[in-house]
Design a protein around this motif. Structure first.
Motif, PDB file in Angstrom:
ATOM      1  N   ALA A  93      44.853  35.856  45.466  1.00  0.00           N
ATOM      2  CA  ALA A  93      44.584  34.462  45.105  1.00  0.00           C
ATOM      3  C   ALA A  93      43.430  33.864  45.899  1.00  0.00           C
ATOM      4  O   ALA A  93      43.032  32.719  45.639  1.00  0.00           O
ATOM      5  N   ILE A  94      42.891  34.606  46.863  1.00  0.00           N
ATOM      6  CA  ILE A  94      41.818  34.070  47.720  1.00  0.00           C
ATOM      7  C   ILE A  94      40.530  33.774  46.956  1.00  0.00           C
ATOM      8  O   ILE A  94      39.938  32.702  47.123  1.00  0.00           O
ATOM      9  N   PRO A  95      40.044  34.652  46.085  1.00  0.00           N
ATOM     10  CA  PRO A  95      38.770  34.377  45.395  1.00  0.00           C
ATOM     11  C   PRO A  95      38.856  33.168  44.470  1.00  0.00           C
ATOM     12  O   PRO A  95      39.915  32.884  43.891  1.00  0.00           O
ATOM     13  N   ASN A  96      37.732  32.464  44.337  1.00  0.00           N
ATOM     14  CA  ASN A  96      37.623  31.355  43.395  1.00  0.00           C
ATOM     15  C   ASN A  96      37.503  31.927  41.983  1.00  0.00           C
ATOM     16  O   ASN A  96      36.559  32.677  41.694  1.00  0.00           O
ATOM     17  N   PRO A  97      38.427  31.606  41.067  1.00  0.00           N
ATOM     18  CA  PRO A  97      38.377  32.165  39.702  1.00  0.00           C
ATOM     19  C   PRO A  97      37.079  31.864  38.968  1.00  0.00           C
ATOM     20  O   PRO A  97      36.708  32.588  38.041  1.00  0.00           O
ATOM     21  N   LYS A  99      34.179  31.950  40.421  1.00  0.00           N
ATOM     22  CA  LYS A  99      33.123  32.726  41.074  1.00  0.00           C
ATOM     23  C   LYS A  99      33.572  34.186  41.126  1.00  0.00           C
ATOM     24  O   LYS A  99      34.031  34.683  42.163  1.00  0.00           O
ATOM     25  N   PRO A 100      33.472  34.884  40.014  1.00  0.00           N
ATOM     26  CA  PRO A 100      34.036  36.242  39.912  1.00  0.00           C
ATOM     27  C   PRO A 100      33.469  37.253  40.895  1.00  0.00           C
ATOM     28  O   PRO A 100      34.129  38.232  41.213  1.00  0.00           O
ATOM     29  N   TYR A 101      32.252  37.001  41.397  1.00  0.00           N
ATOM     30  CA  TYR A 101      31.690  37.936  42.367  1.00  0.00           C
ATOM     31  C   TYR A 101      32.544  37.989  43.633  1.00  0.00           C
ATOM     32  O   TYR A 101      32.574  39.013  44.339  1.00  0.00           O
ATOM     33  N   GLN A 102      33.257  36.890  43.917  1.00  0.00           N
ATOM     34  CA  GLN A 102      34.129  36.875  45.087  1.00  0.00           C
ATOM     35  C   GLN A 102      35.283  37.872  44.923  1.00  0.00           C
ATOM     36  O   GLN A 102      35.707  38.517  45.884  1.00  0.00           O
ATOM     37  N   ILE A 133      44.406  41.196  41.146  1.00  0.00           N
ATOM     38  CA  ILE A 133      43.180  40.384  41.128  1.00  0.00           C
ATOM     39  C   ILE A 133      42.817  39.967  39.707  1.00  0.00           C
ATOM     40  O   ILE A 133      42.486  38.800  39.449  1.00  0.00           O
ATOM     41  N   VAL A 134      42.850  40.906  38.772  1.00  0.00           N
ATOM     42  CA  VAL A 134      42.386  40.597  37.418  1.00  0.00           C
ATOM     43  C   VAL A 134      43.295  39.570  36.741  1.00  0.00           C
ATOM     44  O   VAL A 134      42.847  38.788  35.888  1.00  0.00           O
ATOM     45  N   LYS A 139      37.785  35.875  34.783  1.00  0.00           N
ATOM     46  CA  LYS A 139      36.355  35.903  34.491  1.00  0.00           C
ATOM     47  C   LYS A 139      35.633  37.083  35.135  1.00  0.00           C
ATOM     48  O   LYS A 139      34.432  37.273  34.927  1.00  0.00           O
ATOM     49  N   VAL A 140      36.345  37.882  35.927  1.00  0.00           N
ATOM     50  CA  VAL A 140      35.701  38.995  36.626  1.00  0.00           C
ATOM     51  C   VAL A 140      35.409  40.129  35.640  1.00  0.00           C
ATOM     52  O   VAL A 140      36.153  40.350  34.687  1.00  0.00           O
TER      53      VAL A 140
END
Length: 455
Positions: A93-97, A99-102, A133-134, A139-140
Motif C-alpha cells: 500500500a506504500i506506492p501512490n496508485p 504514480k505507478p513508477y513507485q 501490488i497490482v 495503473k502499473v
C-alpha cells in the motif's frame, strides 16, 4: 528509441531461446555427453575409465543437493506464512496508485533485497508481493512489474546470504575440501561480507531499481491487468483450521506448542553457535535459520506441513538433475580433464585478465547450466587450481564466479517459469525490459571486476 530497440531484440532473443533451448534435464544430458567426449580427448582416460569416473561421481553431491532443496523449500515456507503475507499486503500500500513508477521501484527493491537474504524466499515471495501490488496499483504496467519481481534472481541472489558458491566454500568438510581441490574453508567475511561485494550489491540494487522505475511507459502505452485475469491470480491457499470440536489427532495437528517449543530450541542453538562458539554462516546454518523461523511463523504443525507440501513441488528439478551434474563433476575429478582445463585457463589468462575472463565465462556457461550450485560443481575443479597458479586470492575467484553466474540469469527463462505460471505471462513479454537491465548490469559489473584485479 534505444529501449524500444532492446525490447524488439529481447523479443527475438526469447523466441530463439524458446525454439532452440530444450528442458534443463535435456541440457544436463547433452552436457554430460560433451564432457564424456572431452574426457576421452583430454582426460587421459579410456571409455571405460570415463564411465567409471562418471559413475563414481554420480552420488557425490547428495548432501549439496539436499542443501539446495532446503534453501528453496525454507524460502517458500517463510514467504507463505500468515505474518509475512500480512506484512506484504501492508507494504504494497506504500506506492501512490496515481504514480505507478513507485510500485515498480518498490517491487524491484523488494525482489533484490529479498533475494540477497534468501533466493528461495525471493522466488516465491516476489511473485506473491507482485500480486499484492497490482491489486492496490491498477495503473502499473503489469509486464514491467513482473520483470521487476524477477530481478532478485538476476541481480543479487548469488551475492547474498544464500549464494551457492560462497556458502559451499564456507562450509566445513564440503565436497571441494573432500576432493582436495580446496584446502581450507573461505569464510563469508571474505566473500559475502567483503566491502567489495557489499558496495557492488548496493550500487546494483539502487541503479537497477531506478532504471526499472524510469522505464515505466506512458499511460497510453501501459499494459493494464484486466479484472477478470486479476481474479484468476492465486499463489497459495492457506489451510483452514477445522471448526467445532476437534478430534484428538486434529487437536495435536493444530496445537501451536509443538512449533513454539522447537523454535525456541532452535533459537537457543543458534545463539550458542554464533555468539558462544563464534561460528559463521554456512549452507546448513542458513537453512537452519529459515527452517526455524518458518516453523515459528506458521504457528501449528498442520499449517507448516501444508507449506512444506506445496514447497516440495518446486524442488523436483534439483533432485533429479543434481546427480547428473555430480557425474560431470566425477569426470573432472577422476580423470585428467580438470588439469587440462586448469592449464588452459592459465595459458589464456594472466593475473590481470583472469577475473574478468572467468566473470564472462561463468555468465556464458550459466545460460546452459542455470543452477549456480551445479555450475560451481562443474567449474570449481579447474577454476580454483588456475586461480592458485596465477596467484589470485581465492575469495576473489569465488565472488567473481558468483557474480558471473548471475550475469545471464535475467535473460535465462529457467528460474522465471514458476513466477510466470502464477503471473499468467510468457517470458517474451518481460524479456525486453530484462535485456535493458542486462546491458546496464553487464557494463557496471564488468568494470567492477576489472577494478577488483587491482585491489
Amino acid at each position: 528509441m534505444f529501449i524500444d530497440f532492446l525490447r524488439i531484440l529481447g523479443d527475438k532473443f526469447t523466441k530463439f531461446t524458446q525454439k532452440w533451448m530444450p528442458d534443463s534435464f535435456v541440457i544436463v544430458i547433452i552436457l554430460s555427453v560433451v564432457t564424456f567426449i572431452l574426457a576421452l580427448i583430454w582426460g587421459d582416460t579410456s571409455l571405460m575409465g570415463s564411465i567409471k569416473a562418471w559413475g563414481d561421481g554420480f552420488w557425490f553431491l547428495l548432501e549439496f543437493a539436499m542443501q539446495m532443496c532446503l534453501i528453496m523449500m525454507t524460502g517458500y515456507i517463510f514467504a507463505v506464512s500468515p505474518p509475512v503475507r500480512r506484512i506484504m499486503d501492508r507494504v504494497s500500500a506504500i506506492p501512490n496508485p496515481d504514480k505507478p513508477y513507485q510500485a515498480v521501484l518498490l517491487m524491484a527493491l523488494f525482489s533484490m533485497i529479498l533475494a540477497w537474504l534468501n533466493w528461495g524466499l525471493s522466488l516465491i515471495g516476489s511473485a506473491m508481493f507482485a500480486l499484492f501490488i497490482v491489486k492496490r496499483n491498477p495503473k502499473v504496467d503489469y509486464r514491467l512489474l513482473i520483470a521487476a519481481a524477477y530481478l532478485g534472481l538476476g541481480c543479487t541472489w548469488h551475492s547474498g546470504l544464500s549464494g551457492s558458491a560462497t556458502l559451499i566454500v564456507a562450509t566445513p568438510d564440503n565436497f571441494l575440501i573432500k576432493s582436495n581441490i580446496l584446502e581450507n574453508v573461505i569464510p563469508t567475511t571474505e566473500t559475502i561480507f567483503s566491502l567489495f561485494n557489499l558496495i557492488l550489491t548496493l550500487i546494483i540494487t539502487v541503479v537497477i531499481s531506478l532504471l526499472m522505475a524510469g522505464m515505466h511507459p506512458k499511460p497510453e502505452n501501459t499494459f493494464i491487468l484486466k479484472q477478470e485475469l486479476l481474479e484468476q491470480l492465486k499463489l497459495y491457499e492457506a489451510v483452514e483450521k477445522p471448526k467445532g470440536k476437534l478430534t484428538p489427532s486434529e487437536w495435536l495437528n493444530w496445537w501451536p506448542g509443538f512449533n513454539l517449543i522447537f523454535s525456541c530450541i532452535g533459537i537457543i542453538w543458534l545463539v550458542n553457535y554464533f555468539f558462544i562458539e563464534k561460528g559463521g554462516l554456512t549452507l546448513n546454518t542458513v537453512n537452519f535459520i529459515f527452517l526455524i523461523i518458518g516453523l515459528l511463523l506458521h504457528y501449528s504443525p498442520r499449517s507448516f506441513l501444508k507449506a512444506c507440501e506445496e514447497a516440495g513441488k518446486t524442488v523436483w528439478g534439483v533432485i533429479i538433475q543434481f546427480p547428473f551434474y555430480a557425474g560431470i563433476f566425477g569426470l573432472f575429478k577422476f580423470t585428467a580433464l580438470a588439469t587440462f582445463f586448469t592449464e588452459l585457463f592459465v595459458t589464456i589468462c594472466s593475473s590481470k585478465s583472469f577475473l574478468l575472463i572467468i566473470y564472462w565465462y561463468a555468465g556464458g556457461l550459466n545460460y546452459l547450466i542455470p543452477s549456480g550450485g551445479s555450475e560451481w560443481a562443474v567449474t570449481a575443479p579447474y577454476l580454483i587450481p588456475a586461480s592458485k597458479q596465477l596467484g589470485i586470492e581465492l575469495w576473489k575467484t569465488v565472488i567473481t564466479y558468483a557474480w558471473g553466474d548471475m550475469l545471464t540469469d535475467m535473460i535465462q527463462p529457467f528460474w522465471a517459469i514458476a513466477m510466470l505460471a502464477v503471473a499468467k505471462l510468457e517470458f517474451k513479454e518481460i524479456m525486453g525490459w530484462l535485456l535493458v537491465v542486462f546491458v546496464v548490469y553487464f557494463f557496471i559489473t564488468s568494470i567492477a571486476f576489472w577494478i577488483l584485479t587491482f585491489i
